[in-house]
Design an enzyme around this catalytic site. Sequence first.
Site, PDB file in Angstrom:
ATOM      1  N   ARG A  75      51.319   1.159  37.659  1.00 40.98           N
ATOM      2  CA  ARG A  75      50.373   0.817  39.292  1.00 40.98           C
ATOM      3  C   ARG A  75      51.412  -0.370  39.839  1.00 40.98           C
ATOM      4  O   ARG A  75      51.849  -0.439  39.634  1.00 40.98           O
ATOM      5  CB  ARG A  75      49.579   0.143  38.613  1.00 40.98           C
ATOM      6  CG  ARG A  75      48.564  -1.230  39.589  1.00 40.98           C
ATOM      7  CD  ARG A  75      47.516  -1.938  39.145  1.00 40.98           C
ATOM      8  NE  ARG A  75      46.186  -1.497  39.339  1.00 40.98           N
ATOM      9  CZ  ARG A  75      45.218  -1.307  39.043  1.00 40.98           C
ATOM     10  NH1 ARG A  75      44.665  -2.776  39.271  1.00 40.98           N
ATOM     11  NH2 ARG A  75      43.945  -0.719  39.531  1.00 40.98           N
ATOM     12  N   HIS A  92      44.137   6.288  44.836  1.00 33.45           N
ATOM     13  CA  HIS A  92      44.066   5.493  43.236  1.00 33.45           C
ATOM     14  C   HIS A  92      42.882   6.808  42.361  1.00 33.45           C
ATOM     15  O   HIS A  92      42.108   7.284  42.331  1.00 33.45           O
ATOM     16  CB  HIS A  92      43.096   4.397  43.517  1.00 33.45           C
ATOM     17  CG  HIS A  92      42.714   3.739  42.528  1.00 33.45           C
ATOM     18  ND1 HIS A  92      42.969   3.675  40.576  1.00 33.45           N
ATOM     19  CD2 HIS A  92      42.023   2.754  42.313  1.00 33.45           C
ATOM     20  CE1 HIS A  92      42.796   3.027  39.947  1.00 33.45           C
ATOM     21  NE2 HIS A  92      41.614   2.060  40.878  1.00 33.45           N
ATOM     22  N   GLN A 129      40.239   6.286  39.486  1.00 28.55           N
ATOM     23  CA  GLN A 129      39.402   6.220  40.274  1.00 28.55           C
ATOM     24  C   GLN A 129      37.966   6.889  40.875  1.00 28.55           C
ATOM     25  O   GLN A 129      37.321   7.238  40.433  1.00 28.55           O
ATOM     26  CB  GLN A 129      40.024   5.116  41.565  1.00 28.55           C
ATOM     27  CG  GLN A 129      38.214   4.467  41.445  1.00 28.55           C
ATOM     28  CD  GLN A 129      37.830   3.029  41.150  1.00 28.55           C
ATOM     29  OE1 GLN A 129      38.597   2.409  40.463  1.00 28.55           O
ATOM     30  NE2 GLN A 129      36.024   3.194  40.250  1.00 28.55           N
ATOM     31  N   ASP A 170      34.755  -0.958  48.528  1.00 36.44           N
ATOM     32  CA  ASP A 170      35.695  -2.117  48.238  1.00 36.44           C
ATOM     33  C   ASP A 170      36.248  -2.459  49.291  1.00 36.44           C
ATOM     34  O   ASP A 170      35.372  -3.008  50.135  1.00 36.44           O
ATOM     35  CB  ASP A 170      36.945  -0.278  48.854  1.00 36.44           C
ATOM     36  CG  ASP A 170      37.981  -0.767  47.627  1.00 36.44           C
ATOM     37  OD1 ASP A 170      38.175  -2.051  47.048  1.00 36.44           O
ATOM     38  OD2 ASP A 170      39.456  -0.139  47.753  1.00 36.44           O
ATOM     39  N   CYS A 230      34.505   0.369  43.393  1.00 32.77           N
ATOM     40  CA  CYS A 230      34.979   0.239  42.269  1.00 32.77           C
ATOM     41  C   CYS A 230      35.758  -0.781  41.719  1.00 32.77           C
ATOM     42  O   CYS A 230      36.190  -0.910  40.044  1.00 32.77           O
ATOM     43  CB  CYS A 230      36.541   0.840  43.007  1.00 32.77           C
ATOM     44  SG  CYS A 230      36.968   0.010  43.827  1.00 32.77           S
ATOM     45  N   ARG A 271      35.294   4.725  33.696  1.00 30.34           N
ATOM     46  CA  ARG A 271      37.073   5.056  33.352  1.00 30.34           C
ATOM     47  C   ARG A 271      37.317   5.930  32.456  1.00 30.34           C
ATOM     48  O   ARG A 271      38.655   6.235  32.171  1.00 30.34           O
ATOM     49  CB  ARG A 271      37.316   3.908  34.271  1.00 30.34           C
ATOM     50  CG  ARG A 271      37.014   3.004  36.051  1.00 30.34           C
ATOM     51  CD  ARG A 271      37.629   4.020  36.603  1.00 30.34           C
ATOM     52  NE  ARG A 271      39.631   3.863  37.129  1.00 30.34           N
ATOM     53  CZ  ARG A 271      39.916   2.835  37.340  1.00 30.34           C
ATOM     54  NH1 ARG A 271      39.462   1.477  37.992  1.00 30.34           N
ATOM     55  NH2 ARG A 271      41.097   3.085  36.652  1.00 30.34           N
TER      56      ARG A 271
END
Length: 312
Positions: free
Chosen positions: A101, A128, A131, A224, A264, A292
């Site tokens: 990340r 991402h 996601q 988001d 998300c 996830r």
Amino acid sequence: MKRDLISLEDWTRFEITALFELAAKLKGNRTHLGGHLSGKSIGLVFQKPSNRTRVSFEVGVFHLGGNCLYLGPEEINLGVRESAADVAKTLSRYLDAIVARTFTHQDIVDLARYADIPVINGLSDKHHPCQALTDIFSIREKFGKTEGIIFAYVGDGNNNVCHSLLLGCAKMGIPMRVATPKSYEPDKEILNMAKSFAQETVGQIFLTHSPKEAVAGADVIYADVWVSMGQEKEAKKRLKDFKGFQINGALVAGAKKDFIFMHCLPAHRGQEVTSEVIDGEHSIVFDQAENRLHVQKAVMALLIEESRALKK
Ligand code: CP
Ligand code: NVA
């Protein structure tokens, strides 16, 4: 040759479908592939905070019988204490995969280039993919298909989540509408790539500055944050610019009756979405969060020992 998950650009529809099938199997049976990562170690090289990504990867590695190491900014400090190339070459001597990340997407590209082991993008400034794969898996789970499901994204079009959704939806035949304020449209290169993928499916991409137009008749409404990690200095301006892009009761009234709301997370109630919507009956945000785990277990199983996972 080792395989990475850097962005959805180089994942085919066929591979994504196989991944979803394995994720569904893993969701149905937590012990499936229980010893798959036995004797293997996965490192999480994280430069930003995380709840879902960190915890779901750590728990996923545990379920698959492997060992997980969290390497926060204090340990690695990518690009400052040591170059991405040296980090990648060193970690390849100890680990079996890296989940990274980062702030800059290029750091993930460099890690993958210099590592001999799979590198999984756990969020960068541009993409991402874990996601977006999970989001599309969740849509497939709710609607039983992806093709033709009308998806409306409202908010910052020029961020990691929107970019990965554009690529994923285009590949999986999901028509995607993106409503942004002026100058928050998606990155042109990623948009053009997504448009070219959409030509091969029933996916289409439609950009607008009107949230109302985007959500009219939509099956899925997605939000988001307005201020992504690393953009804190722009917070004041962004909160002003995104006024009018809140997902609230009045806006969702224009969607299909059985629409779903997705986010998300983390969410800011009262900014990009009201409590009424995110805590309401159409919201599936915690199913997304749960998924996830299942999707990333499938990603690790496929990337770390591709053939073995598919045979079982
Ligand atoms: N959605 C997501 O990636 O959450 P975290 O930032 O908490 O990992
Ligand atoms: N766009 C957000 C996503 C968080 C999961 C960010 O980058 O902060």
